[in-house]
Design an enzyme around this catalytic site. Structure first.
Site, PDB file in Angstrom:
ATOM      1  N   GLY A 195       0.834  -1.197   0.000  1.00  0.00           N
ATOM      2  CA  GLY A 195       0.000   0.000   0.000  1.00  0.00           C
ATOM      3  C   GLY A 195       0.866   1.243   0.000  1.00  0.00           C
ATOM      4  O   GLY A 195       2.024   1.217  -0.423  1.00  0.00           O
ATOM      5  N   THR A 212       1.032   4.802   5.084  1.00  0.00           N
ATOM      6  CA  THR A 212       0.404   3.694   5.825  1.00  0.00           C
ATOM      7  C   THR A 212       1.478   2.691   6.254  1.00  0.00           C
ATOM      8  O   THR A 212       1.437   2.154   7.365  1.00  0.00           O
ATOM      9  CB  THR A 212      -0.656   2.978   4.953  1.00  0.00           C
ATOM     10  N   CYS A 228       1.642   0.327  -9.138  1.00  0.00           N
ATOM     11  CA  CYS A 228       2.823   0.852  -8.431  1.00  0.00           C
ATOM     12  C   CYS A 228       4.045   0.866  -9.341  1.00  0.00           C
ATOM     13  O   CYS A 228       4.982   1.623  -9.117  1.00  0.00           O
ATOM     14  CB  CYS A 228       3.091   0.027  -7.180  1.00  0.00           C
ATOM     15  N   GLU A 260       5.555  -3.386   0.938  1.00  0.00           N
ATOM     16  CA  GLU A 260       5.670  -3.048  -0.499  1.00  0.00           C
ATOM     17  C   GLU A 260       4.945  -1.724  -0.675  1.00  0.00           C
ATOM     18  O   GLU A 260       3.717  -1.674  -0.568  1.00  0.00           O
ATOM     19  CB  GLU A 260       4.992  -4.114  -1.361  1.00  0.00           C
TER      20      GLU A 260
HETATM   21  P1  NDP Z   1      -3.218   2.481   1.420  1.00  0.00           P
HETATM   22  O1  NDP Z   1      -1.908   2.497   2.114  1.00  0.00           O
HETATM   23  O2  NDP Z   1      -4.182   3.560   1.676  1.00  0.00           O
HETATM   24  O3  NDP Z   1      -4.002   1.143   1.746  1.00  0.00           O
HETATM   25  C1  NDP Z   1      -3.459  -0.154   1.576  1.00  0.00           C
HETATM   26  C2  NDP Z   1      -4.182  -1.107   2.493  1.00  0.00           C
HETATM   27  O4  NDP Z   1      -3.890  -0.754   3.841  1.00  0.00           O
HETATM   28  C3  NDP Z   1      -5.695  -1.046   2.373  1.00  0.00           C
HETATM   29  O5  NDP Z   1      -6.228  -2.332   2.583  1.00  0.00           O
HETATM   30  C4  NDP Z   1      -6.074  -0.101   3.494  1.00  0.00           C
HETATM   31  O6  NDP Z   1      -7.399  -0.242   3.907  1.00  0.00           O
HETATM   32  C5  NDP Z   1      -5.100  -0.546   4.560  1.00  0.00           C
HETATM   33  N1  NDP Z   1      -4.852   0.434   5.616  1.00  0.00           N
HETATM   34  C6  NDP Z   1      -5.068   1.773   5.621  1.00  0.00           C
HETATM   35  N2  NDP Z   1      -4.717   2.314   6.819  1.00  0.00           N
HETATM   36  C7  NDP Z   1      -4.255   1.288   7.577  1.00  0.00           C
HETATM   37  C8  NDP Z   1      -3.736   1.193   8.905  1.00  0.00           C
HETATM   38  N3  NDP Z   1      -3.613   2.254   9.700  1.00  0.00           N
HETATM   39  N4  NDP Z   1      -3.338  -0.016   9.353  1.00  0.00           N
HETATM   40  C9  NDP Z   1      -3.417  -1.093   8.567  1.00  0.00           C
HETATM   41  N5  NDP Z   1      -3.923  -1.081   7.308  1.00  0.00           N
HETATM   42  C10 NDP Z   1      -4.337   0.095   6.819  1.00  0.00           C
HETATM   43  O7  NDP Z   1      -2.879   2.330  -0.103  1.00  0.00           O
HETATM   44  P2  NDP Z   1      -3.899   2.318  -1.305  1.00  0.00           P
HETATM   45  O8  NDP Z   1      -4.937   1.278  -1.090  1.00  0.00           O
HETATM   46  O9  NDP Z   1      -4.309   3.735  -1.539  1.00  0.00           O
HETATM   47  O10 NDP Z   1      -2.972   1.788  -2.485  1.00  0.00           O
HETATM   48  C11 NDP Z   1      -2.186   2.600  -3.260  1.00  0.00           C
HETATM   49  C12 NDP Z   1      -0.755   2.579  -2.778  1.00  0.00           C
HETATM   50  O11 NDP Z   1      -0.245   1.253  -2.808  1.00  0.00           O
HETATM   51  C13 NDP Z   1       0.146   3.393  -3.678  1.00  0.00           C
HETATM   52  O12 NDP Z   1       1.019   4.160  -2.901  1.00  0.00           O
HETATM   53  C14 NDP Z   1       0.933   2.335  -4.429  1.00  0.00           C
HETATM   54  O13 NDP Z   1       2.183   2.763  -4.884  1.00  0.00           O
HETATM   55  C15 NDP Z   1       1.044   1.258  -3.413  1.00  0.00           C
HETATM   56  N6  NDP Z   1       1.315  -0.021  -4.060  1.00  0.00           N
HETATM   57  C16 NDP Z   1       2.549  -0.591  -3.919  1.00  0.00           C
HETATM   58  C17 NDP Z   1       2.851  -1.765  -4.564  1.00  0.00           C
HETATM   59  C18 NDP Z   1       4.189  -2.422  -4.396  1.00  0.00           C
HETATM   60  O14 NDP Z   1       4.298  -3.595  -4.734  1.00  0.00           O
HETATM   61  N7  NDP Z   1       5.210  -1.749  -3.915  1.00  0.00           N
HETATM   62  C19 NDP Z   1       1.872  -2.429  -5.432  1.00  0.00           C
HETATM   63  C20 NDP Z   1       0.620  -1.736  -5.490  1.00  0.00           C
HETATM   64  C21 NDP Z   1       0.356  -0.582  -4.823  1.00  0.00           C
HETATM   65  P3  NDP Z   1      -8.516   0.761   3.306  1.00  0.00           P
HETATM   66  O15 NDP Z   1      -8.441   0.676   1.844  1.00  0.00           O
HETATM   67  O16 NDP Z   1      -9.777   0.236   3.855  1.00  0.00           O
HETATM   68  O17 NDP Z   1      -8.160   2.117   3.818  1.00  0.00           O
END
Ligand code: NDP
Length: 486
Positions: free
Chosen positions: A226, A230, A282, A248
């Site tokens: 994510g 986060t 990503c 990641e």
């Molecule tokens: P977020 O960090 O907002 O969310 C990722 C996941 O974490 C979601 O399931 C989210 O839930 C959950 N989450 C949010 N807050 C918390 C917390 N405090 N504790 C635990 N879990 C939490 O990312 P996005 O969903 O917006 O995804 C986009 C991001 O992911 C981009 O920055 C992208 O670059 C990155 N990414 C990285 C990849 C890699 O392989 N390096 C691959 C794909 C994406 P909820 O959605 O319900 O808020």
């Protein structure tokens, strides 16, 4: 309206508190399903179920675990069309992309790890003629798996498959923004005879469900994909509890095009690497650096290609470019285009919403593929992750200069290099700060290679052997034997 349920202890269940969230279809901006707004108590129930399932699942012979996971893979293949449709409705991506990339790759994740566990080796070290050491790699218990919305099924299964294959049980949370395919996967797992509690899926908000998972003392392993902010928060939660953590995170990936590149190939692939999934991958290359002699032609053809992308209803087979995932994501993209304008950029194409859309999707979260020029490497638009259909282009004169610009952000996820010069390809790949460097290609995947980022793009690696190691704990057994038999 469909109802999505949690999957806990082998059952599809409503959330304990009876609270629900709306799941919005981004192409229409209307709710299409309700999803559990789970809380601590649902997470606790899921962790309990996973703990109870662990002793038996971790001792289940690898061949039997493999058989069940291969069955899941086969069912994903069989349900490809339904899964692709769900992913497209959930996420706004063209159904053709879900059908040809997300769903087959999800099945491949299960297939790869289901067969990998049949071929693993472990180490043995002889200490002179005194002792023999061997390493046992044992599953660690309940794994907490948290995935984002951009490649919902593909990234979810990328974690679930190695965790389960290695004998762990899991509590997994998909993004609440795109919950449908994880729900369908729950049904698939149940139908494939995965024992109750081995995989538990808890839907809900990150700050509630995700946070509860990261703080739960009985979840010793956390794999998160994510955003970087986060990831930092999860790191803070995990450190005092000494959890094993894989992060990641985000990227701001450079795409370097040298004058000796195969230009047709470089342009065609750069259109994909810029705008596939509306730029919400990503690994998308969001900063394109082009050697000056071919810069003007490259930009002209990139803009032509971006303008030619067929924007439309994601469920239409001919659509090449769909909707952004949510209203906040659309706002973020618009804000960055405004920042670019304030920073003095030229908008070469895009920069606004499409004017003509099919009736069904007229109110959706659409934004045209956008190419921006005229910004320096330190501008905000070139430094901060936008995660949308926005790329910058800039010329460079020297190899060193291109590498310096490429390495000038806080991120280090992936890079792409276009050149026909073999020495340059190796030299530049060696110097780029990135977990993956693609040369004359993009997003080609071999599941055996380590995958992940450096710097603020993450900690740890997943994929292949790295994932098998991440989800297991090495234990050394040292056996001394007498020097003589007397
Ligand atoms: P977020 O960090 O907002 O969310 C990722 C996941 O974490 C979601 O399931 C989210 O839930 C959950 N989450 C949010 N807050 C918390 C917390 N405090 N504790 C635990 N879990 C939490 O990312 P996005 O969903 O917006 O995804 C986009 C991001 O992911 C981009 O920055 C992208 O670059 C990155 N990414 C990285 C990849 C890699 O392989 N390096 C691959 C794909 C994406 P909820 O959605 O319900 O808020």
């Amino acid at each position: 309206m469909q109802t999505i349920l949690n999957y806990i202890d082998g059952e599809l269940r409503e959330p304990n508190a009876g609270e629900w969230l709306d799941s919005i279809e981004p192409a229409t901006a209307t709710p299409y399903a309700r999803v559990p707004d789970s809380d601590n108590s649902d997470v606790a129930a899921a962790v309990d179920a996973a703990k109870r399932a662990f002793p038996s699942w971790s001792r289940t012979p690898a061949a039997e675990r493999s058989r069940i996971l291969l069955d899941i893979a086969a069912r994903i293949d069989d349900q490809r069309e339904a899964l692709a449709r769900a992913e497209s409705i959930d996420n706004g991506k063209p159904i053709s992309l879900a059908r040809t990339v997300d769903v087959p790759r999800a099945a491949a994740n299960f297939r790869f790890f289901a067969t990998a566990i049949l071929h693993t080796e472990s180490e043995s070290h002889r200490t002179d003629d005194v002792a023999i050491n061997y390493t046992l790699r044992q599953p660690r218990g309940v794994a907490g798996l948290i995935s984002p919305w951009n490649l919902p099924l593909y990234l979810f299964t990328w974690k679930v498959a190695p965790a389960l294959a290695t004998g762990n049980t899991a509590v997994a949370k998909p993004s609440e923004v795109t919950p449908m395919t994880a729900y369908l996967l729950s049904e698939i797992c149940r139908d494939a005879g995965l024992p109750p509690g081995v995989l538990n899926v808890v839907h809900g908000l990150g700050p509630k469900v995700g946070e509860a998972m990261t703080l739960h003392p009985d979840v010793p392993t956390l794999s998160f994909t994510g955003g970087t902010a986060t990831g930092a928060r999860i790191g803070q939660n995990a450190a005092p509890l000494f959890k094993k953590l894989s992060l990641e995170l985000g990227g701001k990936n450079p795409n370097l095009v040298f004058a000796d590149a195969d230009l047709d190939d470089a342009i065609e692939t750069s259109i994909r690497s810029s705008f596939a999934n509306q730029g919400q991958i990503c690994l998308c290359g969001s900063r394109i650096l082009v050697e000056r002699p071919i810069y003007a032609e490259f930009v002209r053809r990139l803009v032509e290609g971006a303008n030619a992308l067929r924007i439309g209803d994601p469920l239409d087979d001919d659509t090449g470019f769909g909707a952004l995932v949510s209203a906040p994501q659309l706002d973020k993209v618009k804000q960055y285009v405004d920042i670019a304008r304030e920073e003095g950029a030229t908008i070469e194409c895009g920069g606004d919403a499409p004017t003509s859309l099919p009736d069904r999707v007229k109110s959706g979260y659409f934004f045209r593929p956008t190419v921006i020029s005229g910004l320096g490497p330190t501008s905000r638009v070139n430094q901060e992750e936008i995660f949308g259909p926005v790329v910058t282009v800039a010329p460079f004169d020297r190899e060193d200069e291109a590498i310096d610009i490429a390495n000038s952000t806080a991120y280090g996820l992936s890079s792409t290099v276009w050149t026909q010069n073999l020495s340059r390809a190796h030299r530049v790949a060696d110097r780029l700060a990135a977990g993956t460097v693609w040369v004359n290609t993009w997003m080609l995947r071999d599941l055996r290679v380590p995958f992940g980022g450096t710097r603020q793009s993450g900690v740890g690696r997943e994929g292949g052997e790295e994932a098998l190691r991440f989800f297991t704990e090495p234990k050394n057994v040292c056996i001394q034997y007498p020097l003589s038999d007397s």
